[in-house]
Write an enzyme that holds these catalytic residues in place. Structure first.
Site, PDB file in Angstrom:
ATOM      1  N   SER A  42     -10.228  -0.073   6.756  1.00 59.79           N
ATOM      2  CA  SER A  42      -9.507   0.026   5.482  1.00 59.79           C
ATOM      3  C   SER A  42      -8.862  -1.258   4.992  1.00 59.79           C
ATOM      4  CB  SER A  42      -8.426   1.108   5.583  1.00 59.79           C
ATOM      5  OG  SER A  42      -9.003   2.389   5.553  1.00 59.79           O
ATOM      6  N   LYS A 100       0.850  -1.197   0.000  1.00 59.18           N
ATOM      7  CA  LYS A 100       0.000   0.000   0.000  1.00 59.18           C
ATOM      8  C   LYS A 100       0.883   1.243   0.000  1.00 59.18           C
ATOM      9  CE  LYS A 100      -3.858   2.076   2.583  1.00 59.18           C
ATOM     10  NZ  LYS A 100      -4.815   1.869   3.702  1.00 59.18           N
ATOM     11  N   SER A 155      -9.329   2.303   2.633  1.00 61.35           N
ATOM     12  CA  SER A 155      -8.335   3.002   1.863  1.00 61.35           C
ATOM     13  C   SER A 155      -7.333   2.074   1.179  1.00 61.35           C
ATOM     14  CB  SER A 155      -7.590   3.968   2.773  1.00 61.35           C
ATOM     15  OG  SER A 155      -6.932   3.284   3.821  1.00 61.35           O
TER      16      SER A 155
END
Lengths: 441, 441
Positions: free
Chosen positions: B173, B79, B149
């Site tokens: 997330s 990420k 996210s």
């Protein structure tokens, strides 16, 4: 003139640099001269580059007066576990020798935005852990430690090489060096200042610490870092008559050296003479567990924090770090969670106790800075600091007392969480009282 | 063959690469081809460089068989709020466009030491905050969100572009994208995996999350990251006859969409059919405050986390971030501390409740992945996740169910803190039961 500029506090520097009366470059040159004169004895700096400093200084001088920030041109030393985009961050670890991630820690971003002059990287123990000290010596007696792990930050401020420096505290790493070097330091409420961009040891204890030679400077930094109390304290100075101080020896008092035992009584007497009330506070017995709980937390948080470095380079880690990375003591998750949950219960309890007093007063150290012994270069005993760290309370070291060897000894003022401004107001009133203890920078 | 290699789980890849049966370079080429074919539709990657990947792959191939690590050659998506030394970390923020601090996050250090092939940076919302989604689409329906996210990590694993990916979770997330993309994910106990080198939002909530397409892969990662329970669970598989599951609707159940309401009953029935006991668990009313407390914590922790970026570049921040950096809602320190202290009290309470069951079962999401709408590209509702995040409990998303539009919906399994291994053992037993829900990757 050189020493005069070096003796200025941050607040005094800003007055001159914002108006243009003092060019940042000239100020920087004075400090550089001081460092070059003194660092061969003090060894405060892990990285120090006059050319980077002067380049930054000239960039600051080019900023128009109306756009200058509240820290315009103020030199700040940065502990070498905190990332700086323009300088290496070496963590006093062979793994990170000459390592240079181009990244500013959050706290450094804020300082730069306010116009600070990032002055260099100050010595630390490996990853701000370990008992083994860096080369730093105490500026007031080079045979003694400057404390740790924020060794270089405490020494550089105490030696007039910079007016401000950043440290960190996981046990006693900000407050202890402040006491040993005879300067002020604030360890704020946990996470009140972002710890992003700091090497991690204990996520629930690591705290950014601030060094200065004046309370005004700490106030200025608190303003910048949004350390507001919910209710701002009165602007009028605190009157000591009517103030009430809770003196907390804590369960580690048996570690107090004779010098501390003596000044403890002196401190109380000075406050009483100044019109204040003083009370010895015995904390509930459950607080006696804080040492053990703090240790369990550090071990298990270090277990995750140091895993990456351990898997990459086990042979390059100090045994103190490895001990954490392999969970040598076989601390259990149950013990870790018990420590978390029990300490969490005590935080509102200690807030409540502290709120009954103008502030709490407690030792910063066991005594004077110990004499350095090779090869360990032990940085001193943090026993009196760690409970306040793990309880997340703000602590300010007030210098003032002097030990039998002429070395400084401070006392800690402690307030409930997020009462930094209140604590600074109290510090103003107390600093002159404690100054009777005979220590003067 | 390309898709076949792409469909391998990490555990399957390692068997081939460690023995040398499969060259890491060939494996990497197959995945690169998959990404090049699919990413124009899925947009999982914020940074993707075949040349860096192939260089790393060749370096891994050069390691002698006996020195190969337990993740030898396994491709892992990272990420883009997690630092990687060989790739930029851009945080989906204009401030950090093309930024490349040359630093590995702790979790990346560990992955590399174990032989992982760091494959690229996956899309995120700005700083893993914000409601505004990145360009990523759901691989199973490009008109829908992949969640957030950790949008790119969930999508890349769900689309067979990589077998493993790292996400983070501050609210929902990690678990939400897992459900939307039909894959497994583990959000471990808070700080069980070091968060050093991750952009910080909420220090007490941010947690590294792990994506995979098999439970075995999560087990392998738990082994590497030292996520041991105090007492290892039995090696024999869990028998569902005699197991007892606590179904927790939570106080946000009114947000459940019809698809969730239906599968909730199906899930219970499937478990009962498999011989398990099932019980609806009503948490004490005090747990209803967790949404508010979580919000207060995020706002006040964001207040310190985003200060540096705000002081440097206020005009480049998403309004959602600015709202935190200026404490727009005027949350007080008292509210922040109340949230800390009250939640801390509930952690041992929920541990105790969870320990009465084989595990707790709770929604991962309100329903299927929502349809994307410009310009917000909303990544979906995290209401069902945030209480488990702030309570620090491990959560695994188990895919299995299918909504009215053919999209995957998972359910969350939850265990007491530091019971990851136990939770994985339960997941093994449950995954085939939930597979009756009709979802298949």
């Amino acid at each position: 003139m050189t020493l005069d500029l070096c003796r200025l506090t941050a607040t005094e520097v800003v007055k001159l640099t914002k108006s243009g009366e003092l060019k940042v470059e000239d100020y920087a040159k004075a400090l550089i001269a001081r460092v070059e004169e003194r660092d061969p004895f003090v060894h405060a700096w892990a990285y120090f580059s006059p050319s980077i400093i002067l380049e930054s200084a000239r960039r600051l001088d080019a900023i128009p007066a109306e756009k200058r920030g509240p820290l315009h041109g103020v030199a700040v030393g940065i502990k070498d576990v905190i990332y700086t985009k323009d300088m290496p961050t070496q963590q006093y670890s062979p793994i990170y020798k000459d390592d240079h991630p181009e990244l500013d820690a959050s706290v450094v971003l804020s300082l730069r935005a306010m116009g600070a002059l990032i002055f260099g990287k100050t010595h630390t123990t490996e990853f701000a852990t370990c008992q083994k000290g860096p080369p730093t010596c105490n500026p007031h007696d080079p045979t003694r430690t400057a404390g740790g792990s924020s060794s270089g930050s405490g020494a550089a401020v105490g030696d007039f090489q910079v007016p401000l420096a950043l440290g960190t505290q996981t046990g006693g790493s900000t407050i202890r060096p402040a006491s040993y070097n005879g300067v002020y330091a604030l360890k704020p409420t946990w996470n009140a200042i972002s710890r992003e961009g700091l090497k991690m040891y204990s996520i629930t204890c690591d705290t950014v610490g601030l060094y200065s030679r004046s309370i005004e400077d700490l106030e200025m930094l608190c303003e910048i870092f949004n350390l507001q109390d919910d209710v701002a304290p009165p602007t009028a100075p605190l009157s000591l008559s009517g103030a009430k101080f809770g003196f907390v020896k804590t369960h580690v008092w048996p570690k107090a050296e004779p010098a501390l035992i003596t000044l403890w009584e002196e401190a109380k007497n000075y406050l009483i003479e100044a019109g204040a009330e003083v009370e010895e506070v015995k904390l509930p017995e459950i607080f006696d567990n804080l040492g053990t709980w703090h240790r369990n937390i550090l071990h298990m948080e270090g277990y995750s924090s140091f895993l990456g470095d351990y898997l990459q380079s086990p042979e390059l880690l100090d045994p103190w770090v490895t001990k954490h990375a392999v969970n040598e003591g076989k601390t259990s998750r149950k013990e870790q969670l018990q420590a978390y949950d029990e300490i969490a219960k005590l935080r509102p309890v200690i807030d409540e106790i502290a709120s009954k007093y103008t502030c709490l007063v407690t030792p910063s150290v066991t005594g004077e800075a110990p004499v350095l012994e090779e090869p360990l270069r032990f940085t001193g005993d943090a026993s009196f600091n760690l409970m306040w760290t793990v309880l997340h309370l703000p602590v300010i070291n007030i210098p003032g007392f002097k030990g039998p060897n002429g070395m400084p000894i401070g006392l800690s003022l402690v307030a409930p969480r997020y009462y930094e401004q209140d604590l600074l107001r109290t510090s103003h009133a107390i600093k002159d009282v404690f100054a009777k203890g005979g220590w003067k920078l």
